[in-house]
Write a protein that holds these residues in place. Structure first.
Motif, mmCIF file in Angstrom:
data_model
loop_
_atom_site.group_PDB
_atom_site.id
_atom_site.type_symbol
_atom_site.label_atom_id
_atom_site.label_comp_id
_atom_site.label_asym_id
_atom_site.label_seq_id
_atom_site.Cartn_x
_atom_site.Cartn_y
_atom_site.Cartn_z
ATOM 1 N N SER A 1 -6.189 -9.158 16.949
ATOM 2 C CA SER A 1 -7.422 -8.658 17.573
ATOM 3 C C SER A 1 -7.116 -7.862 18.836
ATOM 4 O O SER A 1 -7.736 -6.817 19.093
ATOM 5 C CB SER A 1 -8.367 -9.817 17.891
ATOM 6 N N VAL B 1 -5.631 -4.206 18.018
ATOM 7 C CA VAL B 1 -6.495 -3.159 17.442
ATOM 8 C C VAL B 1 -7.661 -2.781 18.349
ATOM 9 O O VAL B 1 -8.339 -1.781 18.083
ATOM 10 C CB VAL B 1 -7.040 -3.594 16.063
ATOM 11 N N MET B 2 -7.913 -3.533 19.392
ATOM 12 C CA MET B 2 -9.065 -3.235 20.255
ATOM 13 C C MET B 2 -9.119 -1.790 20.730
ATOM 14 O O MET B 2 -10.158 -1.131 20.620
ATOM 15 C CB MET B 2 -9.076 -4.184 21.463
ATOM 16 N N TYR C 1 -10.453 0.903 18.080
ATOM 17 C CA TYR C 1 -11.847 0.960 17.646
ATOM 18 C C TYR C 1 -12.649 1.982 18.451
ATOM 19 O O TYR C 1 -13.491 2.690 17.906
ATOM 20 C CB TYR C 1 -12.490 -0.418 17.758
ATOM 21 N N SER D 1 -14.208 5.173 16.624
ATOM 22 C CA SER D 1 -15.666 5.259 16.574
ATOM 23 C C SER D 1 -16.155 6.593 17.137
ATOM 24 O O SER D 1 -17.214 7.089 16.741
ATOM 25 C CB SER D 1 -16.295 4.093 17.347
ATOM 26 N N ARG E 1 -20.104 5.114 15.084
ATOM 27 C CA ARG E 1 -20.125 3.678 15.394
ATOM 28 C C ARG E 1 -20.379 2.834 14.155
ATOM 29 O O ARG E 1 -19.769 1.786 13.951
ATOM 30 C CB ARG E 1 -21.205 3.371 16.432
ATOM 31 N N LEU F 1 -17.453 1.983 11.772
ATOM 32 C CA LEU F 1 -16.494 1.070 12.409
ATOM 33 C C LEU F 1 -17.064 -0.341 12.519
ATOM 34 O O LEU F 1 -16.331 -1.331 12.377
ATOM 35 C CB LEU F 1 -16.079 1.604 13.772
ATOM 36 N N ALA G 1 -15.295 -3.551 10.860
ATOM 37 C CA ALA G 1 -14.948 -4.739 11.644
ATOM 38 C C ALA G 1 -15.543 -6.004 11.033
ATOM 39 O O ALA G 1 -14.848 -7.009 10.837
ATOM 40 C CB ALA G 1 -15.424 -4.566 13.087
ATOM 41 N N GLY H 1 -12.684 -5.521 16.843
ATOM 42 C CA GLY H 1 -13.665 -4.468 17.073
ATOM 43 C C GLY H 1 -14.974 -4.955 17.646
ATOM 44 O O GLY H 1 -15.802 -4.139 18.090
ATOM 45 N N LEU I 1 -16.845 -2.399 20.372
ATOM 46 C CA LEU I 1 -17.941 -1.705 19.710
ATOM 47 C C LEU I 1 -19.295 -2.138 20.260
ATOM 48 O O LEU I 1 -20.206 -1.313 20.406
ATOM 49 C CB LEU I 1 -17.889 -1.948 18.196
#
Length: 202
Positions: free
Chosen positions: A70, A73-74, A77, A81, A86, A89, A93, A126, A130
């Protein structure tokens, strides 16, 4: 005065109604509750999982694989996006998280569970960025602090509820259900996003 939309970067402020914004915000709150619940609920079941698989030495990786995936990959995103919108994505997620949840519940040994937790983590990575981005797109600056504060409060409360719920599910059913419980919550978030969020375009 025009205002950027979360999907195309252009549009009018009236393009997203107050009702839509409320539904999207509720979906984001649900999504963050899902993340907070999952992180805390799993810790309660770890002793039972280790006993069933007969491997206590590598048990910490059930948590570590999720956290590493996690975190890694933050940053992606936010950039993706901006490129693809948005909504896609958010779909990716949540669906990744739910697929990982199903696979975790079906895991037959500890290495499988660790790998499937990484898939969960890719989806969960994400949720926070997001949620912040979408709120920034839809909510005026004066209201953003209050909206973000509510999400943080919901997240914190689920981390308290998670261990209790995890203990109940593990004792009454099995540890597999700590992952299956994610399904109805995640499906609700997907439904709200699909209904309320503007269509995604590049």
């Amino acid at each position: 005065m025009t205002r950027h939309s979360p999907e195309t970067g252009a549009g009018t402020e009236s393009a997203t109604s107050s009702k839509q914004i409320g539904a999207i915000y509720f979906a984001l709150v649900t999504m963050m509750a899902l993340a907070g619940l999952d992180q805390s609920i799993v810790a309660t079941a770890l002793p039972r999982i280790g006993a069933e698989f007969g491997n206590m030495s590598d048990l910490a990786w059930v948590v570590t694989a999720y956290a590493l995936a996690s975190t890694a990959v933050m940053p992606l995103y936010g950039k993706l996006s901006d490129q693809y919108g948005r909504k896609p994505l958010l779909y990716f997620a949540i669906i990744s998280f739910l697929i990982g949840s199903i696979l975790c519940g079906l895991a037959q040994d500890l290495p499988q569970l660790i790998g499937f937790r990484a898939i969960q983590g890719i989806g969960a990575g994400g949720f926070l960025p997001l949620a912040q981005i979408v709120i920034g797109d839809l909510v005026p600056p004066a209201e953003r602090g209050r909206r973000h504060g509510r999400i943080v409060a919901i997240y914190a409360s689920t981390t308290v509820i998670g261990p209790v719920l995890g203990g109940i599910l593990t004792d009454l059913l099995s540890w597999h259900w700590i992952f299956y419980i994610n399904m109805p919550v995640g499906v609700l978030a997907l439904f709200l996003i699909a209904r309320a969020m503007p269509a995604a375009t590049r």
